[in-house]
Design a protein around this motif. Structure first.
Motif, PDB file in Angstrom:
ATOM      1  N   GLU A  10       0.219   7.309   0.612  1.00  4.42           N
ATOM      2  CA  GLU A  10       0.934   8.529   1.004  1.00  4.42           C
ATOM      3  C   GLU A  10       1.526   8.402   2.414  1.00  4.42           C
ATOM      4  OE1 GLU A  10      -0.087  13.164   1.939  1.00  4.42           O
ATOM      5  OE2 GLU A  10      -1.224  12.166   0.365  1.00  4.42           O
ATOM      6  N   LYS A  11       0.757   7.905   3.338  1.00  3.22           N
ATOM      7  CA  LYS A  11       1.232   7.732   4.718  1.00  3.22           C
ATOM      8  C   LYS A  11       2.351   6.689   4.782  1.00  3.22           C
ATOM      9  CE  LYS A  11      -0.874   7.459   9.249  1.00  3.22           C
ATOM     10  NZ  LYS A  11      -2.127   7.176   9.973  1.00  3.22           N
ATOM     11  N   CYS A  12       2.204   5.637   4.012  1.00  7.52           N
ATOM     12  CA  CYS A  12       3.219   4.588   3.947  1.00  7.52           C
ATOM     13  C   CYS A  12       4.539   5.147   3.412  1.00  7.52           C
ATOM     14  CB  CYS A  12       2.724   3.446   3.080  1.00  7.52           C
ATOM     15  SG  CYS A  12       3.859   2.067   2.962  1.00  7.52           S
ATOM     16  N   THR A  49      -4.069   0.845   0.782  1.00  4.22           N
ATOM     17  CA  THR A  49      -5.118   1.684   1.351  1.00  4.22           C
ATOM     18  C   THR A  49      -4.656   3.101   1.674  1.00  4.22           C
ATOM     19  OG1 THR A  49      -4.643   0.832   3.555  1.00  4.22           O
ATOM     20  CG2 THR A  49      -6.377  -0.267   2.309  1.00  4.22           C
ATOM     21  N   ASP A  50      -3.390   3.263   2.053  1.00  5.53           N
ATOM     22  CA  ASP A  50      -2.888   4.591   2.428  1.00  5.53           C
ATOM     23  C   ASP A  50      -1.451   4.760   1.958  1.00  5.53           C
ATOM     24  OD1 ASP A  50      -2.710   7.100   3.485  1.00  5.53           O
ATOM     25  OD2 ASP A  50      -3.180   6.500   5.540  1.00  5.53           O
ATOM     26  N   PRO A  85       1.402   1.362   7.599  1.00  3.66           N
ATOM     27  CA  PRO A  85       0.121   1.434   6.892  1.00  3.66           C
ATOM     28  C   PRO A  85       0.208   0.619   5.600  1.00  3.66           C
ATOM     29  CG  PRO A  85       1.099   3.616   7.159  1.00  3.66           C
ATOM     30  CD  PRO A  85       2.064   2.641   7.697  1.00  3.66           C
ATOM     31  N   LYS A  86      -0.884   0.023   5.226  1.00  7.74           N
ATOM     32  CA  LYS A  86      -0.899  -0.779   4.005  1.00  7.74           C
ATOM     33  C   LYS A  86      -0.796   0.134   2.781  1.00  7.74           C
ATOM     34  CE  LYS A  86      -3.567  -4.595   5.887  1.00  7.74           C
ATOM     35  NZ  LYS A  86      -3.277  -4.297   7.234  1.00  7.74           N
TER      36      LYS A  86
END
Length: 65
Positions: free
Chosen positions: A36-38, A33-34, A29-30
């Motif tokens: 937390e997920k990264c 933009t995201d 994930p970038k």
């Protein structure tokens, strides 16, 4: 550039199609933009911070499955 797997000690990449049989890549994930997920995926990969961190996430980093 080719996609390369960043999971653990995996060294799979798109340059060797004979090793790619049955595998696909999920891009990271970038961070913009995201974040937390990264960060969760970076931590799950288990690589040292100097090898894999937010500043090293580019469009050519992925995880194979």
């Amino acid at each position: 550039m080719v996609l390369r797997c960043a999971w653990g000690t995996c060294n799979l990449d798109e340059r060797y199609p004979q090793r790619m049989q049955g595998y696909k890549f999920i891009p990271f994930p970038k961070p913009k933009t995201d974040l937390e997920k990264c960060l969760r995926l970076i931590k799950a990969c288990g690589r040292p911070h100097d090898q894999l961190n937010v500043s090293r996430i580019i469009k050519h980093k992925a995880v194979c499955f």
